[in-house]
Write a protein that holds these residues in place. Structure first.
Motif: not given
Length: 225
Positions: A153-172, A174-183
């Motif tokens: 029902y809910v897939f949280d990419t931050s939690f699924q990658w790093a648990g409750r510590d979370g991770v910045k979208l910009s970091k993901l 960058d490491v996945m080679g996706l378009q950066g925020k604001g481009e």
């Protein structure tokens, strides 16, 4: 078999627009205990009042939804927003709930899986809070109380990658080679800068940035699955 309708979403929010509340926030600030001089206390409050007010953009009790971005599976993102962002906030929220209701009316027995970055703790909570305060009926097709493990029902990419510590979208991105925020707008922007764009009358740029985050989150979801 239940048909899952993947709904990647992202919202952009702005601080409280009630001037009296802004003043109340400023008046409620307390300078550190080591500040004794009245003039220095006044200067400290003035320097920190804007920061405290801007933080209301992350609080559904006071802030406002300025943009809602969404898509269905691999479809192009759609953004809901208005130049009259405070007056039309109820309209934007109603439209979002309507979109979900109309989609699911065509699929009896189907279900929605909301996908987003920190979506459970922020986006869904903020939409729910603003809808409640504005007297808007929530769509029953979103599991508003879903927990982190309710990935049907809910897939949280931050939690699924790093648990409750979370991770910045910009970091993901960058490491996945996706378009950066604001481009997509050719300018630096993140959640802390949204109000600056809106205040300058550039909410369309914020909407484009929001659509970009919907795309980025969807691509991360697909990579993770």
């Amino acid at each position: 078999m239940i048909t899952r309708n993947n709904l990647p979403i992202d919202i952009e929010t702005i601080p409280a627009q009630d001037e009296s509340l802004k003043q109340l926030i400023a008046d409620s600030l307390e300078a550190p205990a080591n500040y004794k001089d009245p003039d220095k206390i006044f200067d400290w409050k003035r320097a920190n009042a804007d920061k405290a007010w801007r933080k209301t953009s992350f609080d559904g009790a006071y802030g406002h939804v300025a943009v809602i971005g969404y898509a269905w599976d691999d479809g192009d993102p759609v953004t809901l927003y208005s130049d009259d962002y405070v007056k039309d906030e109820p309209k934007i929220l109603r439209e979002f709930h309507k979109v979900v209701n109309e989609r699911m009316a065509k699929q009896p027995g189907g279900a929605v899986r909301v996908i987003g970055h920190s979506v459970r703790e922020f986006d869904l909570r903020f939409i729910r809070q603003r809808s409640i305060l504005l007297g808007i009926q929530l769509t029953p097709h979103i599991r508003w109380d879903a927990r982190e493990w309710d990935t049907a029902y809910v897939f949280d990419t931050s939690f699924q990658w790093a648990g409750r510590d979370g991770v910045k979208l910009s970091k993901l991105c960058d490491v996945m080679g996706l378009q950066g925020k604001g481009e997509e707008i050719g300018e630096e922007i993140d959640g802390s800068m949204v109000w600056d764009f809106v205040e300058r009358g550039e909410i369309a740029k914020v909407a484009a940035y929001c659509a970009g985050d919907v795309k980025r989150t969807w691509e991360i979801y697909k990579r993770m699955n």
